[in-house]
Design a protein around this motif. Structure first.
Motif, short mmCIF file in Angstrom:
data_model
loop_
_atom_site.label_atom_id
_atom_site.label_comp_id
_atom_site.label_asym_id
_atom_site.label_seq_id
_atom_site.Cartn_x
_atom_site.Cartn_y
_atom_site.Cartn_z
N HIS A 25 0.83 -1.21 0.00
CA HIS A 25 0.00 0.00 0.00
C HIS A 25 0.87 1.27 0.00
O HIS A 25 0.55 2.25 -0.68
CB HIS A 25 -0.94 -0.01 1.21
CG HIS A 25 -1.79 1.20 1.31
ND1 HIS A 25 -2.88 1.41 0.51
CD2 HIS A 25 -1.71 2.28 2.13
CE1 HIS A 25 -3.43 2.58 0.82
NE2 HIS A 25 -2.74 3.12 1.81
N ARG A 26 1.95 1.25 0.74
CA ARG A 26 2.85 2.42 0.84
C ARG A 26 3.81 2.53 -0.33
O ARG A 26 4.57 3.49 -0.43
CB ARG A 26 3.63 2.36 2.14
CG ARG A 26 2.76 2.57 3.34
CD ARG A 26 3.56 2.54 4.62
NE ARG A 26 2.68 2.76 5.76
CZ ARG A 26 3.04 2.59 7.02
NH1 ARG A 26 4.27 2.19 7.30
NH2 ARG A 26 2.19 2.81 7.99
N GLY A 27 3.83 1.53 -1.21
CA GLY A 27 4.69 1.58 -2.39
C GLY A 27 6.08 1.01 -2.18
O GLY A 27 6.93 1.15 -3.06
N HIS A 28 6.34 0.38 -1.05
CA HIS A 28 7.65 -0.21 -0.80
C HIS A 28 7.82 -1.53 -1.55
O HIS A 28 8.94 -1.92 -1.85
CB HIS A 28 7.87 -0.46 0.70
CG HIS A 28 7.79 0.79 1.52
ND1 HIS A 28 8.70 1.82 1.40
CD2 HIS A 28 6.92 1.17 2.47
CE1 HIS A 28 8.38 2.78 2.26
NE2 HIS A 28 7.29 2.41 2.92
N LEU A 29 6.71 -2.23 -1.79
CA LEU A 29 6.71 -3.49 -2.53
C LEU A 29 5.78 -3.35 -3.73
O LEU A 29 4.78 -2.64 -3.66
CB LEU A 29 6.18 -4.64 -1.67
CG LEU A 29 7.12 -5.31 -0.70
CD1 LEU A 29 6.37 -6.38 0.10
CD2 LEU A 29 8.30 -5.93 -1.40
N THR A 30 6.10 -4.08 -4.79
CA THR A 30 5.25 -4.08 -5.99
C THR A 30 4.41 -5.34 -6.00
O THR A 30 4.93 -6.45 -5.82
CB THR A 30 6.12 -4.03 -7.25
OG1 THR A 30 6.92 -2.86 -7.20
CG2 THR A 30 5.27 -4.03 -8.50
N ARG A 31 3.13 -5.18 -6.19
CA ARG A 31 2.23 -6.32 -6.36
C ARG A 31 2.28 -6.73 -7.82
O ARG A 31 2.15 -5.92 -8.72
CB ARG A 31 0.80 -5.95 -5.96
CG ARG A 31 -0.17 -7.10 -6.09
CD ARG A 31 -1.59 -6.71 -5.71
NE ARG A 31 -2.01 -5.40 -6.17
CZ ARG A 31 -2.44 -5.13 -7.39
NH1 ARG A 31 -2.52 -6.06 -8.30
NH2 ARG A 31 -2.80 -3.90 -7.71
N HIS A 32 2.49 -8.02 -8.06
CA HIS A 32 2.60 -8.55 -9.42
C HIS A 32 1.35 -9.36 -9.76
O HIS A 32 1.45 -10.51 -10.20
CB HIS A 32 3.85 -9.41 -9.55
CG HIS A 32 5.12 -8.65 -9.37
ND1 HIS A 32 5.69 -7.89 -10.37
CD2 HIS A 32 5.93 -8.51 -8.29
CE1 HIS A 32 6.79 -7.34 -9.93
NE2 HIS A 32 6.96 -7.69 -8.68
N GLY A 33 0.19 -8.80 -9.55
CA GLY A 33 -1.06 -9.48 -9.87
C GLY A 33 -1.57 -10.29 -8.70
O GLY A 33 -1.17 -10.10 -7.55
N GLY A 38 -7.14 -15.11 -5.55
CA GLY A 38 -7.29 -13.68 -5.30
C GLY A 38 -6.27 -13.10 -4.34
O GLY A 38 -6.42 -11.97 -3.88
N ARG A 39 -5.22 -13.86 -4.02
CA ARG A 39 -4.19 -13.37 -3.11
C ARG A 39 -3.13 -12.60 -3.89
O ARG A 39 -2.74 -13.01 -4.99
CB ARG A 39 -3.55 -14.54 -2.36
CG ARG A 39 -4.55 -15.23 -1.44
CD ARG A 39 -3.93 -16.40 -0.74
NE ARG A 39 -3.65 -17.44 -1.72
CZ ARG A 39 -3.59 -18.74 -1.44
NH1 ARG A 39 -3.78 -19.15 -0.21
NH2 ARG A 39 -3.33 -19.62 -2.38
N ALA A 40 -2.67 -11.52 -3.31
CA ALA A 40 -1.64 -10.70 -3.96
C ALA A 40 -0.34 -11.49 -4.10
O ALA A 40 0.02 -12.27 -3.22
CB ALA A 40 -1.39 -9.44 -3.14
N LEU A 41 0.34 -11.27 -5.23
CA LEU A 41 1.62 -11.91 -5.48
C LEU A 41 2.74 -10.88 -5.42
O LEU A 41 2.60 -9.78 -5.95
CB LEU A 41 1.63 -12.57 -6.87
CG LEU A 41 0.63 -13.69 -7.07
CD1 LEU A 41 0.63 -14.13 -8.53
CD2 LEU A 41 0.92 -14.87 -6.15
N VAL A 42 3.83 -11.23 -4.75
CA VAL A 42 5.00 -10.37 -4.65
C VAL A 42 6.23 -11.19 -5.01
O VAL A 42 6.23 -12.41 -4.93
CB VAL A 42 5.16 -9.77 -3.23
CG1 VAL A 42 4.04 -8.80 -2.91
CG2 VAL A 42 5.26 -10.86 -2.18
#
Length: 60
Positions: A25-33, A38-42
């Protein structure tokens, strides 16, 4: 790049999924879909790099 969901990232690093969501949410990590559930991938390497950077003391 090793894409994992937040629960697998938690198992590998010990950081809670809530913390990882906050970092996304803060932009420190990128979500890759999302995975089929439905779980976020990093990228696991990005998570480990961020944890190491946050653990390093900042010299004043």
């Amino acid at each position: 790049m090793t894409l994992v969901d937040l629960y697998a990232a938690h198992a590998a690093t010990g950081k809670s999924p809530a913390t990882l969501r906050t970092w996304i949410h803060r932009g420190h990590l990128t979500r890759h879909g999302y995975d089929p559930r439905g779980r976020a991938l990093v990228d696991l390497h990005d998570v480990q790099t961020l944890i190491a950077a946050k653990a390093t003391p900042v010299a004043a």
